[in-house]
Enzyme design. Sequence first.
Site, short mmCIF file in Angstrom:
data_model
loop_
_atom_site.label_atom_id
_atom_site.label_comp_id
_atom_site.label_asym_id
_atom_site.label_seq_id
_atom_site.Cartn_x
_atom_site.Cartn_y
_atom_site.Cartn_z
N VAL A 78 18.67 -7.68 -1.52
CA VAL A 78 17.62 -7.78 -2.52
C VAL A 78 16.40 -8.43 -1.88
O VAL A 78 16.51 -9.46 -1.20
CB VAL A 78 18.11 -8.62 -3.72
CG1 VAL A 78 17.00 -8.80 -4.74
CG2 VAL A 78 19.32 -7.95 -4.36
N HIS A 115 65.77 -11.15 -13.75
CA HIS A 115 65.45 -9.76 -14.05
C HIS A 115 65.30 -9.59 -15.57
O HIS A 115 66.11 -10.13 -16.30
CB HIS A 115 66.57 -8.85 -13.55
CG HIS A 115 66.35 -7.42 -13.93
ND1 HIS A 115 65.45 -6.62 -13.26
CD2 HIS A 115 66.91 -6.65 -14.92
CE1 HIS A 115 65.46 -5.41 -13.81
NE2 HIS A 115 66.33 -5.40 -14.83
P1 NAD Z 1 31.10 -16.18 -3.03
O1 NAD Z 1 30.89 -16.80 -1.71
O2 NAD Z 1 32.48 -15.93 -3.51
O3 NAD Z 1 30.35 -14.78 -3.09
C1 NAD Z 1 28.99 -14.64 -2.85
C2 NAD Z 1 28.75 -13.19 -2.47
O4 NAD Z 1 27.36 -12.97 -2.44
C3 NAD Z 1 29.29 -12.82 -1.10
O5 NAD Z 1 30.03 -11.63 -1.18
C4 NAD Z 1 28.03 -12.68 -0.25
O6 NAD Z 1 28.18 -11.73 0.78
C5 NAD Z 1 27.04 -12.21 -1.29
N1 NAD Z 1 25.66 -12.49 -0.96
C6 NAD Z 1 25.14 -13.56 -0.31
N2 NAD Z 1 23.81 -13.46 -0.22
C7 NAD Z 1 23.47 -12.30 -0.83
C8 NAD Z 1 22.24 -11.64 -1.07
N3 NAD Z 1 21.10 -12.16 -0.68
N4 NAD Z 1 22.27 -10.45 -1.73
C9 NAD Z 1 23.44 -9.91 -2.15
N5 NAD Z 1 24.64 -10.50 -1.93
C10 NAD Z 1 24.66 -11.68 -1.30
O7 NAD Z 1 30.28 -17.11 -4.05
P2 NAD Z 1 30.20 -17.07 -5.63
O8 NAD Z 1 30.83 -15.84 -6.18
O9 NAD Z 1 28.80 -17.38 -5.97
O10 NAD Z 1 31.11 -18.28 -6.02
C11 NAD Z 1 30.76 -19.61 -5.59
C12 NAD Z 1 31.99 -20.44 -5.37
O11 NAD Z 1 32.69 -20.65 -6.58
C13 NAD Z 1 32.93 -19.77 -4.40
O12 NAD Z 1 33.12 -20.64 -3.32
C14 NAD Z 1 34.19 -19.59 -5.13
O13 NAD Z 1 35.31 -20.01 -4.40
C15 NAD Z 1 34.06 -20.46 -6.37
N6 NAD Z 1 34.64 -19.69 -7.48
C16 NAD Z 1 35.99 -19.52 -7.49
C17 NAD Z 1 36.56 -18.76 -8.48
C18 NAD Z 1 38.04 -18.56 -8.47
O14 NAD Z 1 38.71 -19.28 -7.75
N7 NAD Z 1 38.57 -17.63 -9.24
C19 NAD Z 1 35.78 -18.16 -9.47
C20 NAD Z 1 34.41 -18.33 -9.40
C21 NAD Z 1 33.85 -19.12 -8.40
#
Ligand code: NAD
Length: 475
Positions: A245, A451
Amino acid sequence: MSDSFDVIVIGGGPGGYPAAIRAAQNGLTVACIDAWRNRDGSPAFGGTCLNAGCIPSKALLESTELYHRARHEFAAHGLQVAGLAADLATMQQRKANIVRQSTQGILALFTAAGVTPLQGRGRLLAGRQVEFTGHDGAQRLLQARHVVLASGSAPTPLPGVPFDGARIVDSWGALEFSEVPRRLCVIGAGVIGLELGSVWRRLGAETVVLEALDQLLPMADGQAAKEAARHFKRLGLDIRLGAKVTAADAGADGVTLRYTDGNGEHSVGADRVVVAIGRRPYTEGLLGADTGVRLDARGCIEVDEHCHTTAAEVWAVGDCVRGPMLAHKAREEGVAVADRIAGRYAEVNYRTIPGVIYTAPEIAWVGQTEEQLRAAGRTLKTGSFPFAASGRARAMAAPAGFCKIIADAGSDEILGVHVIGPLAGELIAEAVLAMEYSASSEDLQRTIHAHPTLAEALHEAALAVDKRAIDALNR
Ligand code: NAD
Ligand code: FAD
């Protein structure tokens, strides 16, 4: 009230509040300072996880999955639902009630354990003094023998796409929508992007997810990521990989996002944009002068393997230090630090931290992926078992996905377990325990599983490691 404590914890999220409770259980005098305020200004313990993360997102995921299943799957059970409609206001109210119950629960736990709750900001000064500023602006100077910093994390902003709290929001904003956006664009196909993208897609939003990388879910096992991609597509999530983006133009009709990919420049229109490109450690205003606490290049509080910072008797845990930003990792670090402060033995096994993505199907893993292990030159044997061959999964009409176990070809020690399918996040707990005890696939093979349960799929995957699965072809 005394101004001197054995332990002062700054931050009352899943890193801080368990640290405070365990320290009190260890017979220490403890205060826990937390600055969180909700949108209406009310203070609440629980941090990101309880107020704006794990718990509210799971509440909405549950409600919307039920809605989706009622619309698309109930008929196969012979259940006809007339007049089915999603009432978002009730859904949001239910979520808010769950959050309130959970955060108020922490205050009750503090009272029972004898922890002093202090709602406002904490600032570490030299000599383990802590300046506390209440929400009313009143200040007090506190003294601690030990300080635990648990200040958490904040969303990473994207240059060119500034948050405006209305049309361009972070994950907290995306949990609070009062209307289902007609067109939603999520930037980042990480955990938040996929979970919250699923929530709003299930409620009918046309949802585009723009991901900068060329690969979906690089941290998950390759086969699981491929399987997940099929299901996201079936749900109608339009995930565009390799999309960078460059700008956002906000106008009367919504937001136009401009992005580039391997094929050139593109644009996509949206009524709401969620920026979910990761989170960064939050330490704003946390450290006064001469505390001796250092930050690393990424802004994390620098700690050793015991979560001790570069200052004596100052510790740090959770999202503000290195490692995965997960609530259970924060919690284990907080509890371990509270035990170390009390002179007890404590260890966090960073090799067995499970990861779960709460989409449908759920995706869960512990240990390493096959790709990581092969790249490291390990000789492996693997076993998989599809849920389509599980009687319980079929009875639940949830036959998608599989369990996969990766073991060392020589010692048979389990090195990684990957599950995509129904309740994968619950099933992975068995694998975590197995790996904690350095179990072999044979150990799991020799464990009796009730089971019919979904856990039998894990058992069969262990058998498949030695091509001895009973209920599936061994390939
Ligand atoms: P994330 O690191 O999981 O994902 C971020 C994504 O954004 C990545 O795939 C990355 O490649 C992409 N990205 C980065 N810069 C970008 C850009 N400029 N344009 C498009 N894509 C880009 O981070 P998140 O989803 O924001 O979550 C943050 C944190 O919260 C994570 O560390 C996660 O572990 C935690 N979290 C955990 C859970 C869970 O355990 N179920 C749920 C939600 C959040
Ligand atoms: P936080 O929970 O951020 O808590 C830090 C607290 O410290 C906050 O209350 C903050 O206000 C307070 N604070 C900061 N500075 C000060 C100061 N100077 N004085 C006083 N108080 C201060 N993780 C999972 O494991 N599973 C999930 O399902 C999951 N879902 C998520 C969904 C979303 C939408 C988001 C955003 C995150 C999710 N996470 C999930 C990640 C999880 O929320 C974090 O890993 C976890 O909250 C980290 O805990 P923490 O205690 O380190 O920090």
